[in-house]
Scaffold this motif. Sequence first.
Motif, PDB file in Angstrom:
ATOM      1  N   GLN A 277      -3.059   3.078  -5.445  1.00 37.17           N
ATOM      2  CA  GLN A 277      -2.957   3.206  -4.003  1.00 37.17           C
ATOM      3  C   GLN A 277      -2.384   1.935  -3.376  1.00 37.17           C
ATOM      4  O   GLN A 277      -1.981   1.946  -2.217  1.00 37.17           O
ATOM      5  CB  GLN A 277      -4.346   3.475  -3.395  1.00 37.17           C
ATOM      6  CG  GLN A 277      -5.059   4.689  -3.975  1.00 37.17           C
ATOM      7  CD  GLN A 277      -4.338   5.985  -3.680  1.00 37.17           C
ATOM      8  OE1 GLN A 277      -3.748   6.137  -2.602  1.00 37.17           O
ATOM      9  NE2 GLN A 277      -4.356   6.910  -4.614  1.00 37.17           N
TER      10      GLN A 277
ATOM     11  N   LYS B  12       0.842  -1.190   0.000  1.00 36.25           N
ATOM     12  CA  LYS B  12       0.000   0.000   0.000  1.00 36.25           C
ATOM     13  C   LYS B  12       0.876   1.239   0.000  1.00 36.25           C
ATOM     14  O   LYS B  12       1.909   1.281   0.665  1.00 36.25           O
ATOM     15  CB  LYS B  12      -0.923   0.015   1.219  1.00 36.25           C
ATOM     16  CG  LYS B  12      -1.957  -1.100   1.209  1.00 36.25           C
ATOM     17  CD  LYS B  12      -2.867  -0.989   2.434  1.00 36.25           C
ATOM     18  CE  LYS B  12      -3.919  -2.101   2.409  1.00 36.25           C
ATOM     19  NZ  LYS B  12      -4.804  -2.032   3.611  1.00 36.25           N
TER      20      LYS B  12
ATOM     21  N   SER C 193      -5.868  -1.144  -7.032  1.00 35.30           N
ATOM     22  CA  SER C 193      -6.992  -0.226  -6.858  1.00 35.30           C
ATOM     23  C   SER C 193      -8.097  -0.525  -7.854  1.00 35.30           C
ATOM     24  O   SER C 193      -9.277  -0.450  -7.520  1.00 35.30           O
ATOM     25  CB  SER C 193      -6.515   1.222  -7.016  1.00 35.30           C
ATOM     26  OG  SER C 193      -5.520   1.530  -6.053  1.00 35.30           O
TER      27      SER C 193
END
Length: 588
Positions: A452, A392, A471
């Motif tokens: 992301q 992430k 994402s």
Amino acid sequence: MLGDLGWPEAFLVKHETAQVVAKKLLEDILPSSEDMENCCKNSLLSQLTCLFVLEQLLTCVSTREFTVSGPSDPIVVAPGGEAVLPCFLSPARSVENVEELRWFRNRFSEAVFVYRNQQEQKEEQRAEYAGRTCLVKDQFHEGKAAVHIRNVQESDSGIYVCFFKQGVFYDEAILELKVAAMGSVPEVHIQGPEDGGVCVVCRASGWYPKPQVQWRDSRGETLPASSETHTEDAEGVFSMESSLVVRDSSLGNVTCSAFNPILDQEKAMSMVIPERHARLQLRQEREKLLCELEESQEDILKSTSTLQEELDRRKAAYMAAWRKAQLYADWRKEHFQAWSVTLDPDSAHPLLAISQDRVHVTLMDTTMCLDGLFCVLGMEGISSGRCYWEVKIKNGDSSKWILGACREDVDRKGLYFESPDKGFWTVGRSSSGYWAYINTGRASLSFRQTPQSVGVFVDYSEGDISFYNMSDLSHIFSFHEASFSGTLHPYLRIKSGTVWMILSSIAQGCDGEKWEERRSSKGRSGKRRKNGKKSFLFPLKQSLNSPGEGLTPGSKGVHSPPGEASPFLPHPVTLDSHSADTVSKLSV
């Protein structure tokens, strides 16, 4: 001049008329201007005598032998119509031999129509009335005269003066012409169900100017129209249509009115809304909506079935050759084992901060304008099978970073460039965009949605490393036929900025092995710890300072991302003498 003093229009017209008449009488009675000048300049007495004579003349022309009158109400004519402006002598007598008849507006000399010595005088007529006026003589013997104006225009609206003169006697009357039209009475009818109610339509035509339309209920309260349109014909006359949706059947009746602002008059028509009719219309509307809803549901089911068939077809094609496919990361997961990976603090650059659970990493001091080799490796290595992990990224679109995998034996000393031939398979972001780092340099990457979270899929046996944007589950880049020799480790590098890189917590290891077993087999010491280094334990800074503020290089203590509890707790950090010296210089 009197107009500047605010005198009424009727008085100004009469005053100007008297001036014109007096001037003509003076020209007929008095001597020439030269004689008058010689007469009046001899003495003050003679000048007073001249003024007295002038006053008597004005009194003389004001003495009336007859009066002139006109209609008391405004004369109303529609655009393009014909107007008749009549005047009457009292007492009644023939006007056949009247010396002058004149109709004018603002100025006596700018006439609408002039009749003198039994002939029309066109030279004094205003240009806009040329060819549109004539004198009505059929009632001359009764003392009545009128001017006829054809093709009436909006500019014809206003005040007119009718002037009669016979010898030294004159009189005048004031008339008003309004260019307006009261159109038809509104026609109101029920059109049918609409938008959960009953639609009532109102139409009217032949109005000028554009009418003001209003809907009212039985109590006289205004109702908002749902639509209103106006159309104008070649003559400038308006037609209108307005609609109203009645949702409350208890209203009983509604009224549509059209109002003429010039004439201050309106015409209206009411329509009773039967409660039974309203319920019937609403029931029909509900049945229609239910039918449309059923049809929509059938269409949705058909579309869903079609989409499912297409999805199944694509998935079948993918399953037949999944290694070459570059779509649908969630399908690819079916062939890879989720792998739990943590960060190795011993491999981390001194300026990086690692959380106690070893899944968060960020720059310790984001205020330094550096673009350095601040990297860290994953603790667990890969030497067989198919595994994937996710990273992430927070604040990644405003920072510089690189992530991927590398061989355990890569050289990370000094300056280096990540490329497959040097044992690095990576993607990342620089100040100029997103890139995949290949042997010949960089390959540009584009995204439908800013990543992301990035998934790294490693197929060790096939020599394949693929990256996916988790994402939107789209494919980013793949390295095919890579030459793996030895163990591969996750690789994270932060070049600059406030980026946070977080390894997702996944319970199961590669090929079904629990990562605790792999970790225990590897041991806590690891290969990458070098002799001569020492481990230090630094306390966590608990303050409200900005991230990195108040920390010393290598302390490994930073604040958490906004909205999260701080994951950073004290843990050992290894610094040799050379690294500590380098960090001190960088901090300066």
